[in-house]
Design an enzyme around this catalytic site. Structure first.
Site, mmCIF file in Angstrom:
data_model
loop_
_atom_site.group_PDB
_atom_site.id
_atom_site.type_symbol
_atom_site.label_atom_id
_atom_site.label_comp_id
_atom_site.label_asym_id
_atom_site.label_seq_id
_atom_site.Cartn_x
_atom_site.Cartn_y
_atom_site.Cartn_z
ATOM 1 N N GLU A 61 -11.507 2.252 7.058
ATOM 2 C CA GLU A 61 -10.199 2.562 7.564
ATOM 3 C C GLU A 61 -10.385 4.096 7.621
ATOM 4 O O GLU A 61 -9.578 4.794 7.137
ATOM 5 C CB GLU A 61 -9.256 2.249 6.830
ATOM 6 C CG GLU A 61 -7.861 2.302 7.698
ATOM 7 C CD GLU A 61 -6.555 2.088 7.175
ATOM 8 O OE1 GLU A 61 -5.806 1.327 7.574
ATOM 9 O OE2 GLU A 61 -6.297 2.518 5.903
ATOM 10 N N GLU A 66 0.876 -1.284 -0.044
ATOM 11 C CA GLU A 66 0.238 -0.246 0.177
ATOM 12 C C GLU A 66 1.038 1.186 -0.061
ATOM 13 O O GLU A 66 1.478 1.522 0.950
ATOM 14 C CB GLU A 66 -0.764 -0.037 1.231
ATOM 15 C CG GLU A 66 -1.782 1.168 1.181
ATOM 16 C CD GLU A 66 -2.781 1.274 2.640
ATOM 17 O OE1 GLU A 66 -3.409 1.976 2.659
ATOM 18 O OE2 GLU A 66 -2.184 0.583 3.579
#
Length: 262
Positions: A240, A143
């Site tokens: 998130e 990521e």
């Protein structure tokens, strides 16, 4: 069809970690993800998942001293031993918890050698991690993190990160497409979702710019969800974000995607 997962490292944080599983199940989630389960035995975490009928979609490999600012080891030549140990521990937990995917963090590289040296060790580390994970039937997620929230992180943009992943020549390593980080660094979200179809194995969502619920800020999540649907992405998207208040009070946007009304 849009599916969502509760990130238990960021949602329901007014409760102890283990109690967040119960809160997520009661709110209607059927899938969760979280960063670091390592303070708790595998069987204890598994019991919380099972009693709430929850699947686990993602965990992070241990990333060092989080409170001191460490964010992983993969691109840090000075942390080779720590890297391998972190991957081994993550594989043990992922296997025990029935989790298919591990996010391996690349690290903040200030104080390390030059970029070329960091890239070389990242490549070597990730090939090793991918092979270890493949032996357990697991995927690795990579990521990019935005440089406003995480200055100095090794990877910050989608396309250069994808190029690094492709250079690994490992089929079980995939891009982690976090819409929040991507909007801050790269923008053009919907076209990027379409263009990178098949490259990302996991997706995370949050409002931009303040990382609250995805019903606020500058992004139209109805259109973003539709774009992911067009690419036939069918994985759970990790929520998130930092709730504006009590997590349950901000789940109105999520009602169509939950097992029961929020």
């Amino acid at each position: 069809m849009t599916r969502i997962a509760a990130n238990l490292s960021m949602l329901f944080t007014d409760a102890p970690f283990l109690d967040r599983f119960d809160r997520a199940g009661a709110a209607g989630f059927d899938t969760v993800e979280f960063l670091f389960p390592y303070d708790h035995p595998i069987d204890v975490v598994k019991t919380r998942l099972d009693r709430n009928g929850l699947r686990l979609s993602l965990i992070n490999a241990p990333a060092g001293d989080w409170t001191a600012g460490e964010r992983g080891f993969a691109a840090r030549p000075s942390k080779r031993a720590e890297f391998r140990a972190s991957v081994e521990q993550a594989i043990t937990y992922a296997t025990g918890l029935g989790c298919p995917r591990i996010h391996v963090m690349s690290g903040i590289t200030a104080g390390e050698p030059d970029r070329a040296a960091c890239e070389a060790v990242w490549t070597e580390n990730l090939r090793e991690a991918a092979d270890m994970a493949a032996s357990a039937g697991l995927f690795i997620s990579i990521e990019p993190l935005n440089s406003r929230d995480v200055p100095g992180y090794f990877i910050a943009h989608q396309d250069p990160t994808l190029a690094l992943i492709q250079g690994l020549d490992r089929r079980n390593v995939m891009l982690q497409f976090d819409v929040y980080h991507t909007q801050i660094m790269d923008g053009d979200i919907i076209r990027r979702i379409e263009r990178l179809k098949g490259a990302y194995g996991h997706v995370q969502i949050a409002g931009v710019p303040d990382r609250h619920e995805p019903d606020t800020g500058e992004l139209n999540y109805a259109e973003i969800f539709a774009a992911f649907d067009r690419t036939r992405f069918d994985g759970p998207m990790g929520c998130e974000y930092n709730p504006r208040g009590r997590t349950e009070d901000g789940l109105g946007w999520a009602a169509p995607y939950l097992r029961t009304p929020a």
